[in-house]
Design a protein around this motif. Structure first.
Motif, short mmCIF file in Angstrom:
data_model
loop_
_atom_site.label_atom_id
_atom_site.label_comp_id
_atom_site.label_asym_id
_atom_site.label_seq_id
_atom_site.Cartn_x
_atom_site.Cartn_y
_atom_site.Cartn_z
N LEU A 75 22.85 -6.06 -33.88
CA LEU A 75 21.71 -4.95 -33.85
C LEU A 75 22.54 -3.56 -34.08
CD1 LEU A 75 19.86 -6.21 -30.68
CD2 LEU A 75 19.61 -6.70 -33.30
N HIS A 153 12.89 -6.52 -24.37
CA HIS A 153 13.39 -5.60 -25.52
C HIS A 153 14.39 -6.40 -26.37
CE1 HIS A 153 14.23 -2.07 -27.55
NE2 HIS A 153 15.52 -2.05 -27.11
N ASP A 154 15.33 -7.20 -25.61
CA ASP A 154 16.02 -7.88 -26.49
C ASP A 154 15.29 -9.20 -27.45
OD1 ASP A 154 18.27 -6.83 -25.07
OD2 ASP A 154 18.55 -8.22 -23.87
N ASP A 156 12.40 -8.95 -28.62
CA ASP A 156 11.86 -7.99 -29.58
C ASP A 156 12.73 -7.69 -30.61
OD1 ASP A 156 9.29 -8.51 -28.61
OD2 ASP A 156 9.38 -6.19 -27.66
N ARG A 157 13.96 -7.49 -30.28
CA ARG A 157 14.97 -6.99 -31.36
C ARG A 157 15.58 -7.95 -32.16
NH1 ARG A 157 19.64 -3.68 -28.58
NH2 ARG A 157 19.53 -5.23 -27.09
N LYS A 161 14.99 -8.45 -36.13
CA LYS A 161 16.06 -8.65 -37.03
C LYS A 161 15.84 -9.80 -37.93
CE LYS A 161 20.30 -6.78 -38.00
NZ LYS A 161 20.45 -5.37 -38.48
N GLN A 192 4.97 -5.25 -29.09
CA GLN A 192 5.05 -5.31 -30.52
C GLN A 192 3.84 -5.69 -31.29
OE1 GLN A 192 7.77 -4.00 -32.27
NE2 GLN A 192 8.76 -3.55 -30.47
#
Length: 430
Positions: A75, A153-154, A156-157, A161, A192
C-alpha cells in the motif's frame, strides 16, 4: 466353580488361547515390546516379530498445494499485506462472488488451506484469504494495534488495491473466531460506497458473543499454558497436533508455520526455506512425565523416547529450560492484545441478527455455543445454523471436508456458485 475343560471351549476360543500361548496368531503382542524403527528401516521386538512403524511426517507443506496464487499487497503508506488466492477458470470467467476469508486470533490465512482445497473440488469458487495485521506474513506499522477500526480499514485498502471501483465482485464474508467477529462488524461498518453494496453473504465459524465473552476470563491462563518457543518448525507442528490444538495433521503442516516466526530475523516461518537439518526432524520422540507444571499440564522432555500415539494428548506441552533461547516463537503475543478482546465481541449477536449483508450462516462445534439472542434468532429462522460433531474450536482445520460441504451447499443454494461434481447437501441443524 471348576474351570471349563479346554476341549469343551468353542473352537474360536480354543484357537485364540492356543495362539496366545504359542506367540503365533492369537492376541496381538503389546505395543510396549516394540522399539522405534532405525534409520535402515529395520525394527525388532522381544517376540522377534517385525512391528508396524509408528511415525509421522511433520515437515511443513507448501501454500501452492492449496492456493493458485500468493501476493504481497503493498500500500501507499508502506504497509504490506500477504494474501492467498484460489480461483478456477470458470469462476474467473463468470465473475463469481468472492469468498473473503478472515482467520482467528493468532492464526494466519493458511488456516483456510485445507478448506479451500476441499471446496474447490465441489464447486467453482473464488477465495481470497488475508493475513490480518499482526499475523502471518503481513507487515504493517503499529501491528499490535488490533482495534476494529484498523481491521476494517485494512480490509477496505486491500480490496481497493486488488480491484478497480467498477470491477469489485460480490463478496461473501467468512470468518473464524476473531475473524468471524471482524466479518460481522465489517458487514455493518464498511463505508466504502463501492464495497458495502457488494456484500451478499456472511458466514461465521464458532464465535457467539455470549460464550466468547464468558471465555475471555480464562484466556490468559490458556495462553500462558502454551510453550513460549520451539526448537524447530517440525517440532511446533508436532506440538500443535499432539497437544490436541488440532485434530488434522495435514492442516497442522500448512497452518502452524504461519503462527510462528524466527527469533533471528522475525520472519514468519511460512516464508523460511528449510535447512537439511530441519528436514531430518520429520518425526520427533518425547517422554511425557507425570509431573504437572504450575498450570496443571504435564511436561515433555525432548531428549527421551516413547512410542507415538495416533491420538492427540491434551496434556502435551513443551519444557522450557531456564535461559534457553528457542529459535522459533509465536508470531504475535496474544496476551498483549487483551485490551481489544471485548471490543471484538461487543454487540456481536445483535449486529449479526440485524445484518443486511445477505444470506447468513453460523457453523458451530456444539449447540452449547449459542447464547440467548442467537438461540431466539435461530428459532425465528434469521440464519442457517450447522453443527459439526467431533471437532474443536478450529473447525475448518479439524474437519475441512465437512465445512467445505456445508459452504458449497450454501453457495449453490443461493446461486453464488455452480457445483462441479455431485455431492450430498448437508441438512441444516435445528
Amino acid at each position: 466353580m471348576d474351570k471349563m475343560p479346554y476341549s469343551t471351549l468353542p473352537p474360536h476360543i480354543r484357537k485364540l488361547r492356543a495362539g496366545s500361548a504359542s506367540g503365533i496368531g492369537g492376541l496381538p503382542p503389546r505395543l510396549s515390546n516394540f522399539r522405534r524403527s532405525n534409520s535402515s528401516g529395520s525394527a525388532s521386538s522381544s517376540s522377534g516379530h517385525r512391528p508396524f512403524a509408528i511415525e509421522r511426517d511433520y515437515r511443513p507443506s507448501k501454500w501452492s498445494d492449496y492456493f493458485t496464487e500468493k501476493q504481497d499487497i503493498k500500500l501507499d503508506n508502506g504497509d504490506q499485506f500477504r494474501i492467498y488466492l484460489h480461483e478456477d477458470e470458470s469462476a474467473r470467467k463468470n465473475n463469481l462472488p468472492l469468498l473473503l476469508l478472515l482467520h482467528g486470533g493468532g492464526f494466519s490465512s493458511l488456516t483456510w488451506a485445507c478448506f479451500v482445497k476441499s471446496i474447490s473440488e465441489l464447486c467453482h469458487v473464488r477465495a481470497l484469504a488475508i493475513d490480518l495485521r499482526g499475523h502471518g506474513s503481513t507487515k504493517v506499522a503499529n501491528e499490535n494495534v488490533l482495534n476494529l477500526e484498523n481491521f476494517i480499514h485494512d480490509i477496505d485498502r486491500v480490496l481497493l488495491k486488488l480491484f478497480s471501483d467498477d470491477n469489485i465482485p460480490e463478496i461473501i464474508l467468512m470468518g473464524h473466531s476473531m475473524g468471524g467477529a471482524i466479518a460481522v462488524h465489517y458487514s455493518e461498518r464498511c463505508q466504502q460506497e463501492t464495497i458495502a453494496p457488494r456484500i451478499v453473504g456472511l458466514i461465521v465459524i464458532d464465535v457467539v458473543e455470549g460464550t466468547a465473552k464468558d471465555a475471555l476470563s480464562h484466556m490468559q491462563q490458556v495462553l500462558r499454558s502454551r510453550p513460549s518457543g520451539f526448537k524447530s518448525i517440525e517440532f511446533a507442528i508436532e506440538w500443535y497436533v499432539r497437544s490436541g490444538q488440532v485434530k488434522n495433521v495435514e492442516a497442522a503442516k500448512i497452518s502452524m508455520p504461519g503462527q510462528i516466526k524466527s527469533v533471528d530475523n522475525g520472519t514468519c516461518a511460512t516464508d523460511l526455506e528449510l535447512t537439511s537439518n530441519q528436514d531430518q526432524c520429520s518425526s520427533i520422540s518425547h517422554q511425557i512425565s507425570n509431573v504437572p507444571n504450575q498450570f496443571g499440564l504435564s511436561t515433555v522432555s525432548e531428549s527421551e523416547n516413547v512410542e507415538e500415539s495416533n491420538k492427540a494428548d491434551s496434556n502435551f506441552t513443551l519444557p522450557l529450560k531456564p535461559k534457553t533461547v528457542q529459535p522459533y516463537v509465536w508470531r504475535i503475543n496474544l496476551s498483549e492484545t487483551e485490551k481489544y478482546w471485548s471490543e471484538w465481541f461487543n454487540d456481536l449477536s445483535k449486529i449479526f441478527l440485524s445484518s443486511k449483508g445477505g444470506a447468513k450462516m453460523l457453523i458451530l462445534a456444539g449447540v452449547d455455543r449459542l447464547d440467548g439472542p442467537m438461540t431466539v434468532g435461530q428459532m425465528q429462522g434469521k440464519f442457517q445454523m450447522q453443527i459439526l460433531p467431533k471437532v474443536g474450536h478450529t473447525i475448518q482445520e479439524d474437519d475441512p471436508d465437512s465445512v467445505a460441504h456445508v459452504v458449497a451447499a450454501y453457495l449453490v443454494r443461493h446461486r453464488f456458485s455452480v457445483s462441479s461434481t455431485d455431492f450430498d447437501y448437508p441438512f441444516p441443524s435445528c
